[in-house]
Design an enzyme around this catalytic site. Structure first.
Site, PDB file in Angstrom:
ATOM      1  N   HIS A  82       8.466  -1.109   8.172  1.00  0.00           N
ATOM      2  CA  HIS A  82       7.016  -2.013   7.495  1.00  0.00           C
ATOM      3  C   HIS A  82       7.892  -2.262   5.834  1.00  0.00           C
ATOM      4  O   HIS A  82       8.428  -1.316   5.095  1.00  0.00           O
ATOM      5  CB  HIS A  82       6.249  -1.475   6.947  1.00  0.00           C
TER       6      HIS A  82
ATOM      7  N   SER B 106       7.223  -4.113   1.931  1.00  0.00           N
ATOM      8  CA  SER B 106       5.814  -4.800   1.820  1.00  0.00           C
ATOM      9  C   SER B 106       5.944  -4.789   0.502  1.00  0.00           C
ATOM     10  O   SER B 106       7.082  -3.770  -0.614  1.00  0.00           O
ATOM     11  CB  SER B 106       4.263  -4.635   1.410  1.00  0.00           C
TER      12      SER B 106
END
Length: 445
Positions: free
Chosen positions: A308, A310
């Site tokens: 992930h 971000s």
């Protein structure tokens, strides 16, 4: 008057006699001191010999005793008589345990004293069973004598005897062919029992750090191109389960959690804010050596999982992607010297609502190419090619050990980096950075 004149004539003689007496006493004290120094030196030389601990095998079977070999040798030009203790003590540090003392018994048949002639050496073995608490990679620190610590991987798997025997045969082999034959006896090289050099974060194996190691490079570097900024990165991985057999290729035995944080620090703006930070947790399976062999490469590693990324922002500045990935790694040449590493990371995007066109600029592959040696310089370059036009990026990092420049007390590396293209940070994945060069310091590469 004649009495005082006689006394005056006698006075210098008396003084001269006193001076001579003092000189004789001084010479006597000096000779006595020198004799004492020589006697003490001879006594110390008779009682002292050079003691060295031989490096044990890298891999040990848990059901075999820990064996430490001490090497006694004369340290001057005359014969020595040395006293051999019935036991020696070491401390074992590993897995989740704090340092534990362990007493090893001297092998039978060895006398209490050894006579060592000039140029001669004598080996004495000491042994003790491994404690039940000793697991994984264990550091052995001698107590009471000056010797370097040793790092041993304890194998508790079903093939522990064969693996330990192959390790001993490989270390004692006189030719590369014999070493390869010994390694093949258990289905592959014994060197994959531990992580690659420089991979381990903890050299002591104490507590939770036994599971932690470096992941991506870690550095801080500064550059200027119109404005001044810095780029810094932290990255670790955590081995969730420490298996009984460190050579295991099982899924759960090689499951890792990793975290990488990369920031661009704007040093030219007011208040010097971090322009953007990418947070990247990952969960993946990883083995540094799959055991697959080919005349084309020396070693092949493999990783697969989900990552992930971000930047933790909201609104129009929010960036977020999820990427399942696979990453094979091939190494070519002598792994202890200059060699080539090729590692493509192939991924796919899930959940790109905030940046649906990121593949146009970043593509689906990060190609990492490295060349260099573990204890020398290294050049690592990551190439990306977007799916549209000539979008993409080049990210090169050159590192060199500071110990070779400033002395052995220095750790880490001098770091020189160059970036050109799109996507140095998530916020500006679709903005071109024409080029940026930086210089800094790295603790892992």
């Amino acid at each position: 008057m004649r009495f005082f004149s006689s006394l005056a004539r006698l006075a210098p003689d008396t003084s001269l006699q006193s001076q001579r007496a003092v000189q004789r006493n001084s010479r006597t004290v000096l000779l006595s001191t020198l004799l004492a120094i020589v006697t003490i030196g001879a006594f110390c030389g008779e009682a002292r010999a050079t003691v060295a601990m031989l490096q044990p095998a890298r891999v040990a079977a848990a059901n075999e005793p820990l064996q430490i070999t001490l090497l006694y040798s004369a340290d001057d030009a005359r014969a020595l008589t040395v006293t051999v203790p019935p036991t020696i003590r070491v401390t074992l540090t590993g897995a989740e345990e704090s340092p534990q003392p362990l007493d090893l018994q001297r092998e039978p048949g060895v006398p209490d004293t050894l006579h060592v002639r000039p140029g001669q050496f004598r080996k004495v073995r000491f042994s003790a069973p491994w404690p039940q608490s000793a697991r994984g990679e264990v550091r052995i620190d001698p107590v009471g004598f000056d010797a370097s610590p040793a790092l041993v991987a304890i194998n508790r798997g079903p093939q522990q005897d064969a693996i330990a025997q192959a390790e001993r045969a490989e270390s004692e082999a006189s030719t590369p062919a014999q070493a390869a034959e010994a390694a093949a006896a258990v289905g592959g090289p014994t060197g994959d029992a531990m992580s690659p050099p420089g991979d381990s974060l903890s050299t002591t194996g104490r507590g939770v750090l036994a599971h932690v190691s470096y992941y991506e490079p870690m550095y801080i570097a500064f550059g200027h191109n119109g404005d001044t900024n810095a780029r810094l990165q932290l990255s670790f991985k955590y081995r969730i389960l420490m298996p009984d057999d460190l050579r295991s290729k099982a899924f759960l035995d090689n499951l890792y959690f990793a975290y990488t944080q990369t920031s661009i620090w704007d040093l030219s703006a007011d208040s010097r804010p971090f322009r953007d930070t990418t947070y990247s947790p990952q969960l993946f399976y990883y083995v540094p050596d799959t055991g697959w062999h080919s005349p084309l490469f020396t070693r092949m590693g493999f990783a697969a999982g989900i990552a992930h990324e971000s930047n933790g922002k909201a609104g129009s500045d929010s960036r977020s992607i999820n990427m399942p990935f696979i990453r094979p790694t091939w190494e070519f040449g002598d792994l202890t010297g200059n060699h080539l590493t090729v590692s493509p990371k192939i991924y796919y995007y899930l959940g790109t609502s905030n940046n649906p066109d990121i593949a146009d600029y970043r593509g689906y592959v990060d190609l990492l190419v490295k060349y260099g040696s573990p204890d020398g310089w290294q050049l690592a370059t990551t190439l990306r090619k977007g799916t549209k036009h000539w979008y993409g990026s080049v990210d090169s990092q050159f590192t060199y050990p500071l110990a070779k420049l400033l002395g052995s007390k220095w750790g880490g590396y001098i770091w020189v980096g160059y970036f050109n293209g799109y996507g140095e940070d998530l916020l500006d994945y679709n903005n071109r950075q024409h080029w940026m060069a930086r210089v800094g310091y790295s603790i892992a590469r």
